[in-house]
Design a protein around this motif. Sequence first.
Motif, PDB file in Angstrom:
ATOM      1  N   PHE A  25       4.836   9.461   5.332  1.00  0.00           N
ATOM      2  CA  PHE A  25       4.632   8.008   5.436  1.00  0.00           C
ATOM      3  C   PHE A  25       5.634   7.331   6.359  1.00  0.00           C
ATOM      4  O   PHE A  25       5.617   6.108   6.498  1.00  0.00           O
ATOM      5  N   LEU A  26       6.528   8.096   6.952  1.00  0.00           N
ATOM      6  CA  LEU A  26       7.537   7.522   7.837  1.00  0.00           C
ATOM      7  C   LEU A  26       7.253   7.958   9.274  1.00  0.00           C
ATOM      8  O   LEU A  26       6.638   9.004   9.500  1.00  0.00           O
ATOM      9  N   ALA A  27       7.746   7.163  10.228  1.00  0.00           N
ATOM     10  CA  ALA A  27       7.618   7.547  11.639  1.00  0.00           C
ATOM     11  C   ALA A  27       8.719   8.549  11.974  1.00  0.00           C
ATOM     12  O   ALA A  27       9.801   8.523  11.363  1.00  0.00           O
TER      13      ALA A  27
ATOM     14  N   ASP B  75      10.034  14.081  -2.064  1.00  0.00           N
ATOM     15  CA  ASP B  75       8.739  14.625  -2.478  1.00  0.00           C
ATOM     16  C   ASP B  75       7.653  13.619  -2.074  1.00  0.00           C
ATOM     17  O   ASP B  75       7.618  12.497  -2.600  1.00  0.00           O
ATOM     18  N   GLY B  76       6.811  14.022  -1.158  1.00  0.00           N
ATOM     19  CA  GLY B  76       5.694  13.151  -0.757  1.00  0.00           C
ATOM     20  C   GLY B  76       6.125  11.952   0.061  1.00  0.00           C
ATOM     21  O   GLY B  76       5.427  10.940   0.059  1.00  0.00           O
ATOM     22  N   LEU B  77       7.248  12.025   0.739  1.00  0.00           N
ATOM     23  CA  LEU B  77       7.760  10.861   1.481  1.00  0.00           C
ATOM     24  C   LEU B  77       7.501  10.922   2.983  1.00  0.00           C
ATOM     25  O   LEU B  77       6.975   9.978   3.572  1.00  0.00           O
TER      26      LEU B  77
ATOM     27  N   PRO C  42       0.811  -1.231   0.000  1.00  0.00           N
ATOM     28  CA  PRO C  42       0.000   0.000   0.000  1.00  0.00           C
ATOM     29  C   PRO C  42       0.837   1.269   0.000  1.00  0.00           C
ATOM     30  O   PRO C  42       0.505   2.245  -0.667  1.00  0.00           O
ATOM     31  N   VAL C  43       1.956   1.286   0.735  1.00  0.00           N
ATOM     32  CA  VAL C  43       2.753   2.525   0.774  1.00  0.00           C
ATOM     33  C   VAL C  43       3.448   2.749  -0.575  1.00  0.00           C
ATOM     34  O   VAL C  43       3.573   3.890  -1.039  1.00  0.00           O
ATOM     35  N   GLU C  44       3.859   1.678  -1.240  1.00  0.00           N
ATOM     36  CA  GLU C  44       4.451   1.840  -2.574  1.00  0.00           C
ATOM     37  C   GLU C  44       3.404   2.357  -3.569  1.00  0.00           C
ATOM     38  O   GLU C  44       3.715   3.158  -4.449  1.00  0.00           O
TER      39      GLU C  44
HETATM   40  C1  SAM Z   1       3.632   9.440  -2.297  1.00  0.00           C
HETATM   41  S1  SAM Z   1       4.913   8.448  -2.929  1.00  0.00           S
HETATM   42  C2  SAM Z   1       5.961   9.671  -3.644  1.00  0.00           C
HETATM   43  C3  SAM Z   1       6.831   9.096  -4.707  1.00  0.00           C
HETATM   44  C4  SAM Z   1       7.645  10.139  -5.497  1.00  0.00           C
HETATM   45  N1  SAM Z   1       8.524  10.884  -4.668  1.00  0.00           N
HETATM   46  C5  SAM Z   1       6.723  11.053  -6.251  1.00  0.00           C
HETATM   47  O1  SAM Z   1       6.749  12.269  -5.982  1.00  0.00           O
HETATM   48  O2  SAM Z   1       5.986  10.563  -7.091  1.00  0.00           O
HETATM   49  C6  SAM Z   1       5.829   7.910  -1.488  1.00  0.00           C
HETATM   50  C7  SAM Z   1       7.014   7.022  -1.835  1.00  0.00           C
HETATM   51  O3  SAM Z   1       7.770   6.768  -0.641  1.00  0.00           O
HETATM   52  C8  SAM Z   1       8.211   5.435  -0.693  1.00  0.00           C
HETATM   53  N2  SAM Z   1       8.522   4.958   0.658  1.00  0.00           N
HETATM   54  C9  SAM Z   1       7.687   4.886   1.711  1.00  0.00           C
HETATM   55  N3  SAM Z   1       8.314   4.369   2.780  1.00  0.00           N
HETATM   56  C10 SAM Z   1       9.591   4.114   2.389  1.00  0.00           C
HETATM   57  C11 SAM Z   1      10.736   3.567   3.043  1.00  0.00           C
HETATM   58  N4  SAM Z   1      10.692   3.155   4.309  1.00  0.00           N
HETATM   59  N5  SAM Z   1      11.878   3.462   2.335  1.00  0.00           N
HETATM   60  C12 SAM Z   1      11.941   3.866   1.034  1.00  0.00           C
HETATM   61  N6  SAM Z   1      10.888   4.386   0.371  1.00  0.00           N
HETATM   62  C13 SAM Z   1       9.720   4.507   1.029  1.00  0.00           C
HETATM   63  C14 SAM Z   1       7.035   4.691  -1.299  1.00  0.00           C
HETATM   64  O4  SAM Z   1       7.402   3.406  -1.769  1.00  0.00           O
HETATM   65  C15 SAM Z   1       6.609   5.653  -2.395  1.00  0.00           C
HETATM   66  O5  SAM Z   1       7.279   5.419  -3.597  1.00  0.00           O
END
Ligand code: SAM
Length: 277
Positions: free
Chosen positions: A161-163, A156-158, A10-12
């Motif tokens: 989703f992280l703690a 960007d947008g990362l 889901p996060v990907e």
């Molecule tokens: C909203 S998407 C943004 C993707 C890209 N930066 C863009 O602007 O289209 C969030 C991205 O963060 C990645 N991601 C989330 N948690 C991650 C982690 N622990 N390590 C590496 N990547 C992570 C997800 O797989 C996803 O591709």
Amino acid sequence: MRTVITDLTPVEATALLTLYARALDNRAPRPILADSLADSIVDDIDYDFAGLGVQTSVVCQTALRAKMLDDRVRSFASAHPDAVVVDLGAGLDSGLYRVAPPQTVDWYHVDLPGISALRETLLPPDPRSHIVVASLAAADWAATIPADRPTMLVADGLFAFLAEPVIAGIFRGITERFPSGEIAFNDYGGIGWFSRAALKFYPQKMFKDVGSQWGYLGFKDAHHPQTWNPRVRLVEEASLAHADEVDLFPGWLRIATRLMGMTKATARKGRILRYRF
Ligand SMILES: C[S@@+](CC[C@H](N)C(=O)[O-])C[C@H]1O[C@@H](n2cnc3c(N)ncnc32)[C@H](O)[C@@H]1O
């Protein structure tokens, strides 16, 4: 043959949403980012993008924040032609092709295995492009990235989703690994209870998908990352609401965004933060 999406976590899968938002921007009468590659990648994927219910406001904000981050990466790469760019949580973003840095720049795309495999299949090969399959929660995620060149990290947008301990670990790790550079990312200025409730109860699939993955409620004071690592110094806080490109937003959204830019509390709801080390 179009690529079928089978095994993204889901996060990907949140990367499909931002990709589609940039594709929709490209199809707009007055695009902000004009990322034609994003548009053609969407065409190459067999997926119900329309079912995401991506709203115009999300399209405009996603395109604008990518453009603002591109501008910062471009100026870093032109000042440092031997730069390394590290795109944290790169998804399927085509920033390398938009920024088009000198051939002497190397661009590392860090992301999880499923979306990294899709990048390998869908993005055109480029000698500057390198894929790092790693979780940013792992202490050694940067082990294969050169450690002796000026480094621009971009996310960007990362971070949503992280703690917080993972984000703080990234901030601490970059000054240990890289000699000098900058880190720039988009930020929401702290997510309050109202936004959390809206994410939970919004009918659109997009908000449900993103809301279920939200890991960090953020901070108001842009200096907060300096508490994680005092070796990074805030050098820029730029509100999306103050960008010239807001003039390209459709009428109602342009007015609402300009109004948001009128108070500090609302201007920081969409911002780019940049730190130097
Ligand atoms: C909203 S998407 C943004 C993707 C890209 N930066 C863009 O602007 O289209 C969030 C991205 O963060 C990645 N991601 C989330 N948690 C991650 C982690 N622990 N390590 C590496 N990547 C992570 C997800 O797989 C996803 O591709």
